[in-house]
Design a protein around this motif. Structure first.
Motif, PDB file in Angstrom:
ATOM      1  N   LYS A  54       0.816  -1.219   0.000  1.00 30.67           N
ATOM      2  CA  LYS A  54       0.000   0.000   0.000  1.00 30.67           C
ATOM      3  C   LYS A  54       0.852   1.273   0.000  1.00 30.67           C
ATOM      4  O   LYS A  54       0.379   2.335  -0.367  1.00 30.67           O
ATOM      5  N   GLN A 121     -13.515  -7.793  17.984  1.00 29.42           N
ATOM      6  CA  GLN A 121     -14.042  -6.832  17.015  1.00 29.42           C
ATOM      7  C   GLN A 121     -15.156  -6.067  17.713  1.00 29.42           C
ATOM      8  O   GLN A 121     -15.810  -6.589  18.589  1.00 29.42           O
ATOM      9  N   GLU A 255      -4.015   5.492   8.268  1.00 33.59           N
ATOM     10  CA  GLU A 255      -5.103   4.733   7.639  1.00 33.59           C
ATOM     11  C   GLU A 255      -4.572   3.414   7.063  1.00 33.59           C
ATOM     12  O   GLU A 255      -5.177   2.354   7.223  1.00 33.59           O
ATOM     13  N   ILE A 256      -3.415   3.491   6.433  1.00 37.63           N
ATOM     14  CA  ILE A 256      -2.819   2.282   5.841  1.00 37.63           C
ATOM     15  C   ILE A 256      -2.517   1.234   6.917  1.00 37.63           C
ATOM     16  O   ILE A 256      -2.852   0.067   6.780  1.00 37.63           O
ATOM     17  N   LEU A 258      -3.842   0.931   9.881  1.00 32.56           N
ATOM     18  CA  LEU A 258      -5.084   0.433  10.491  1.00 32.56           C
ATOM     19  C   LEU A 258      -5.753  -0.594   9.568  1.00 32.56           C
ATOM     20  O   LEU A 258      -6.187  -1.664  10.008  1.00 32.56           O
ATOM     21  N   GLU A 259      -5.801  -0.266   8.293  1.00 33.94           N
ATOM     22  CA  GLU A 259      -6.407  -1.206   7.328  1.00 33.94           C
ATOM     23  C   GLU A 259      -5.591  -2.493   7.234  1.00 33.94           C
ATOM     24  O   GLU A 259      -6.137  -3.584   7.198  1.00 33.94           O
ATOM     25  N   ALA A 260      -4.276  -2.351   7.204  1.00 32.14           N
ATOM     26  CA  ALA A 260      -3.413  -3.540   7.118  1.00 32.14           C
ATOM     27  C   ALA A 260      -3.627  -4.431   8.346  1.00 32.14           C
ATOM     28  O   ALA A 260      -3.658  -5.666   8.238  1.00 32.14           O
ATOM     29  N   GLN A 262      -6.382  -4.734  10.072  1.00 34.55           N
ATOM     30  CA  GLN A 262      -7.670  -5.441   9.946  1.00 34.55           C
ATOM     31  C   GLN A 262      -7.587  -6.583   8.940  1.00 34.55           C
ATOM     32  O   GLN A 262      -8.088  -7.679   9.179  1.00 34.55           O
ATOM     33  N   GLU A 263      -6.921  -6.321   7.828  1.00 30.29           N
ATOM     34  CA  GLU A 263      -6.820  -7.377   6.801  1.00 30.29           C
ATOM     35  C   GLU A 263      -5.981  -8.553   7.314  1.00 30.29           C
ATOM     36  O   GLU A 263      -6.304  -9.711   7.071  1.00 30.29           O
TER      37      GLU A 263
END
Ligand code: MLT
Length: 334
Positions: A54, A121, A255-256, A258-260, A262-263
């Motif tokens: 990303k 979660q 943001e990157i 945090l998204e990483a 979660q994935e």
């Protein structure tokens, strides 16, 4: 993502910014308490690959497995002080720094991967993350799901708590887990994770507990013959980032990560479901471990260990925190 296999002295994180203010390529350090190959490693490598992709290669993450950057508890301190960027460690080793997290390690609260997913979660997890930032200076970005902790030992089959008599069992330096063993009638030996294999090998302790995947990754089958198919604590392994590091990132970069996180968490859940049974089979068929079922569907273990819950109401933030977790799992209040 690169795996660092050499033993290196603790080094200050190399976050680098060009004098012009333009971001330059950076390398972050991630500590793993376990050896390469298990659930910590799956979470860590997935996270690292996603971040690298990303950011178009602007950020690379080096992984240091096997406690090379210190014990799991040391890595919390180091991340908190900004000396380390990231760490994946067992939840029981962050609880001493942020006791409310203990609600997830109270015996027999989490009884399945689904329970673990529910509590990591949503609202409860969000509150625990805020608490670790406040108490320990680290932010939880994601979770590895490692499975139920199973008791192993080198001496004999253990089906009921009385069978523990005379065995010296290693536990993490975690008050809740120590109290659970005391409820079963033994005084366990609190030892850092990084010292556990050697202690088992040298016979300083006779047993320990950890999930099948960890028993395999850490090659405990070389020094342990028996496994009890118990499930007193579900092993969750948070991926933490130094909060100082996180706050130094641009909003896009935050943001990157945090998204990483979660994935990578979602990948970790699938990895557990896909691999645990095969690993359990391999421990028996290839490594000769003998699995014992807990007597009477584990009832005696459960009754004795859940008796310690009230001792920890204050540290987890009140009985209502446990009740909130039980309600989320569709169970009756304590
Ligand atoms: C421990 O027993 O200290 C931990 O569960 C080990 C781990 O991080 O896998």
């Amino acid at each position: 993502m690169r795996i660092q296999k050499l033993l290196l002295p603790m080094a200050v994180s190399a976050a680098t910014l060009a004098l012009s203010g333009q971001a330059m390529a950076e390398t972050w350090k991630m500590a793993l308490g376990d050896a390469a190959g298990g659930t910590q490693y799956e979470l860590g490598t997935t996270f690292a690959d996603i971040v690298e992709e990303k950011t178009g290669g602007e950020v690379t993450i080096d992984l240091f497995p096997n406690g090379q950057l210190g014990s799991e508890q040391d890595t919390v301190n180091n991340a908190s002080m900004g000396l380390l960027d990231l760490s994946v460690l067992a939840i029981n080793n962050i609880t001493p720094f942020s006791p409310t997290v203990g609600v997830l390690t109270l015996p027999y609260v989490i009884q399945s991967p689904e329970d673990a997913k529910t509590l990591t979660q949503g609202e409860i997890a969000e509150e625990l993350t805020q608490n670790t930032i406040r108490d320990a200076g680290v932010r939880i970005l994601g979770w590895a799901y490692s499975g139920c902790r199973r008791l192993t030992n080198s001496a004999r089959p253990v089906a009921s708590p009385e069978d523990l008599d005379g065995l010296n069992i290693r536990v993490p330096k975690n008050e809740i887990m120590i109290a659970a063993y005391q409820a079963w009638g033994v005084n366990p030996a609190p030892l850092a994770w990084s010292e556990t294999f050697t202690a088992l090998q040298q016979g300083v302790v006779d047993g320990q507990d950890n999930p099948y995947i960890t028993i395999d990754t850490m090659k405990f089958y070389e020094v342990q013959d028996h496994v009890t198919d118990s499930c007193y604590v579900f092993s969750l392994q948070p991926l933490i980032i130094s909060e100082g590091k996180f706050q130094s990132l641009s909003p896009e970069m935050q943001e990157i990560v945090l998204e990483a996180g979660q994935e990578a968490t979602s990948h970790s859940y699938d990895f557990l479901l896909e691999s645990e049974e095969a690993i359990k089979k391999r421990l028996v068929e290839e490594h000769g471990m003998q699995i014992t079922e807990p007597a009477n569907d584990e009832q005696q273990w459960i009754e004795m260990a859940t008796g310690i819950w009230p001792e920890f109401y204050d540290s987890i933030g009140g009985k209502e925190k446990l009740d909130q977790a039980l309600e989320a799992l569709g169970r009756d209040p304590a």
